[in-house]
Write an enzyme that holds these catalytic residues in place. Structure first.
Site, PDB file in Angstrom:
ATOM      1  N   LYS A 251       6.794 -51.491   7.790  1.00 42.95           N
ATOM      2  CA  LYS A 251       8.342 -51.765   8.666  1.00 42.95           C
ATOM      3  C   LYS A 251       9.452 -50.900   8.432  1.00 42.95           C
ATOM      4  O   LYS A 251      10.320 -51.317   9.273  1.00 42.95           O
ATOM      5  CB  LYS A 251       9.068 -52.980   6.983  1.00 42.95           C
ATOM      6  CG  LYS A 251       8.252 -54.392   7.172  1.00 42.95           C
ATOM      7  CD  LYS A 251       8.046 -55.242   8.421  1.00 42.95           C
ATOM      8  CE  LYS A 251       7.493 -56.042   7.834  1.00 42.95           C
ATOM      9  NZ  LYS A 251       7.701 -57.426   9.082  1.00 42.95           N
TER      10      LYS A 251
HETATM   11  C1  PLP Z   1       5.115 -56.114   2.131  1.00 46.05           C
HETATM   12  C2  PLP Z   1       4.664 -56.528   3.049  1.00 46.05           C
HETATM   13  N1  PLP Z   1       3.956 -57.373   3.566  1.00 46.05           N
HETATM   14  C3  PLP Z   1       3.390 -56.997   4.624  1.00 46.05           C
HETATM   15  C4  PLP Z   1       4.247 -57.531   5.873  1.00 46.05           C
HETATM   16  C5  PLP Z   1       3.817 -58.096   6.941  1.00 46.05           C
HETATM   17  O1  PLP Z   1       4.263 -57.565   8.102  1.00 46.05           O
HETATM   18  P1  PLP Z   1       4.885 -58.406   9.575  1.00 46.05           P
HETATM   19  O2  PLP Z   1       6.009 -59.321   9.170  1.00 46.05           O
HETATM   20  O3  PLP Z   1       5.031 -57.534  10.290  1.00 46.05           O
HETATM   21  O4  PLP Z   1       3.564 -59.601   9.082  1.00 46.05           O
HETATM   22  C6  PLP Z   1       5.760 -57.572   5.535  1.00 46.05           C
HETATM   23  C7  PLP Z   1       6.600 -58.242   5.639  1.00 46.05           C
HETATM   24  O5  PLP Z   1       7.819 -57.763   5.868  1.00 46.05           O
HETATM   25  C8  PLP Z   1       5.670 -56.306   4.045  1.00 46.05           C
HETATM   26  O6  PLP Z   1       6.809 -56.161   3.077  1.00 46.05           O
END
Ligand code: PLP
Length: 506
Positions: A251
């Site tokens: 992120k």
């Molecule tokens: C630990 C973790 N994995 C996966 C994601 C998923 O990413 P996205 O929001 O781009 O789908 C996030 C999003 O905050 C996350 O914090």
């Protein structure tokens, strides 16, 4: 440059090309492999290029053929007349030390730097250190000696052959020793390398030492191949380790792009507000720091305290929302706050800036793998998945991953332990035709996989990575070739959540 050299150039102008072509026996050893040597020098050049002492323009021709923006600076009018006629370029009058100073990516010179005394060489390189761009370089093709003994041996050898002109040159001109050049380079902030191209000539490359800043540590994360899990024949599995971003998750890419884009559009001026499970808040906090913006985040209170502590440390102001009401409630409060105060609502769940944040991730993966046959990514906002899938379709099988309790597969919305992924409302930017498969992974499978990845691969990842890995293995039978799975963050921000324990062990 000393006036004595100008006389030498005048004499040399007419016979220079004759000599480099090997027709003057005295200089044959100096110019052995001349075309190859020039092409090795030209190969290194890039960007805005200043060539000093282009003389009859042989190297200049190669630089121009590469399409480079070349400024050629020549002290001798006789030489320049020949060089200009050959290349069609107008040469500027000047030399290594006296020229119209301008920024450049490359400073290059062939068979001319030895006209400067060591003191002048140092002064010239010092000037270039100030005018070269951050990744700038100096390329010097010229004679260098390893030691005074080597130089004396060489002079004796050619004196015995009766090569009086060459011997006079070797005695008169300022051919440097390699360690002197190396010391000057190091002292003035350059790395130094010297590659021997013939008995006399070395290609010396001085690159400006470039130190990264913390913000440079977003992106360019490592990609590793996982070999300790069973895979169908013809399948290779690669994991992109996003925990190596500055703030510890994928992120950071989003935070950087959302803030950069909003500032560019003139939309974020004072405060930014967002609803997040934590990693987005950390990415935004890093970017807000850079732009001098305040950040307020609305976080459902159940989420990892580690992430909240980190956000706070980076300067974010945290407001807890009721976990039972999910991210929907955090979003509602963030939006209301923005409407009330005029703060910029980052709105990761709806903004097109979200998927656009991952163009760099896509470029890195393509650079690293060439072809990607399957891509597996978890969905929280679904930005990572969408950003990659938009660019990978139609060549790649795309697998989106959610925990049980997420709605993508039509299941009911509910709570789950797997953190960072899980969708409560179908995101607008997530188009159905971008998805080849939806994998819904139970908390237990995800947490068991976190332990397996630690024990089999030494990888300490978060539970959303565990879920993505389970999905990748489930789907591996549908392709041949390269599978890439995105691991968004690391285990250590979930210690308080008992990341290494499955449900039965809690
Ligand atoms: C630990 C973790 N994995 C996966 C994601 C998923 O990413 P996205 O929001 O781009 O789908 C996030 C999003 O905050 C996350 O914090």
């Amino acid at each position: 440059m000393s006036p004595a050299f100008m006389d030498i150039f005048e004499q040399w102008a007419d016979k220079y090309d004759h000599a480099v072509e090997g027709h003057d026996p005295e200089y044959r050893d100096v110019f052995t492999n001349y075309p190859f040597m020039l092409s090795e020098a030209a190969k290194q050049a890039r960007g805005k290029t200043i060539e000093f002492g282009p003389g009859t323009g042989n190297l200049t021709l190669l630089l121009l053929a590469k399409g480079l923006d070349v400024t050629a600076v020549e002290p001798s009018e006789e030489m320049a007349a020949i060089g200009q006629a050959k290349t069609g370029l107008t040469f500027e009058h000047g030399d290594f030390l006296n020229y119209k100073t301008q920024q450049a990516d490359t400073i290059i010179s062939s068979f001319a730097f030895h006209h400067l005394t060591n003191e002048e060489k140092e002064r010239a390189i010092k000037n270039y250190a100030e005018t070269l761009t951050d990744n700038g370089q100096i390329i010097i093709l010229d004679t260098v000696f390893n030691s005074p003994e080597e130089k004396q041996d060489m002079i004796r050898y050619y004196a015995d052959l009766g090569y009086d002109n060459l011997v006079a040159d070797l005695n008169r001109e300022y051919y440097p020793f390699k360690d002197v050049m190396k010391n000057i380079a190091n002292k003035l902030g350059f790395t130094y390398s010297a590659t021997q191209l013939n008995k006399f000539a070395y290609l010396q490359v001085l690159r400006k030492k470039h130190y990264k800043k913390p913000a440079d540590l977003i992106g360019q994360t490592p990609l590793v191949e996982l070999t300790n899990f069973q895979l169908p024949p013809g399948v290779r599995l690669f994991a992109k380790l996003e925990m190596y971003n500055l703030g510890g998750s994928v992120k950071d890419r989003l935070g950087q792009n959302i803030i950069e884009s909003a500032v560019r559009r003139g939309e974020a001026a004072d405060e930014v507000v967002e609803a997040t499970a934590g990693n987005t808040g950390i990415g935004l906090a890093l970017a807000c720091q850079q732009y001098g913006l305040k950040l307020k985040v609305f976080v459902p209170e159940k989420f990892s305290v580690e992430k909240q502590e980190i956000m706070r440390a980076l300067g974010a102001d945290i407001v807890h929302t009721d976990s039972a009401l999910g991210m929907v409630e955090a979003r509602r409060q963030a939006q209301a706050y923005a409407e009330k105060t005029g703060a910029y609502y980052a709105n990761q769940f709806e903004t097109e800036d979200n998927p656009a944040s991952y163009s760099g991730l896509y470029n890195e993966l393509i650079d690293e793998l060439g072809t990607i046959d399957m891509m597996v990514a978890g969905a929280g906002s679904a930005g990572t998945f969408t950003g990659l899938a938009e660019r990978l379709k139609p060549y790649t099988r795309t697998v989106i991953v959610e925990p049980e309790g997420s709605i993508l597969n039509g299941g009911p919305s509910g709570s789950h332990r797997t953190e960072g992924i899980g969708v409560e409302v179908w995101p607008d930017f997530l188009k159905h035709d971008l998805i080849d498969a939806i994998e819904t992974i139970s908390d237990d499978e995800a947490f068991q996989m976190v332990k397996d990845l630690a024990q089999k691969e030494g990888l300490l990842v978060g539970s959303s990575s565990g879920a993505a890995m389970v999905a990748a293995l489930n789907q591996a039978e549908y392709v041949k070739g390269n599978i890439v799975v995105i691991f968004p963050d690391a285990s250590d921000r979930y210690i308080s959540q008992q990341i290494f324990k499955t449900k039965g062990e809690l």
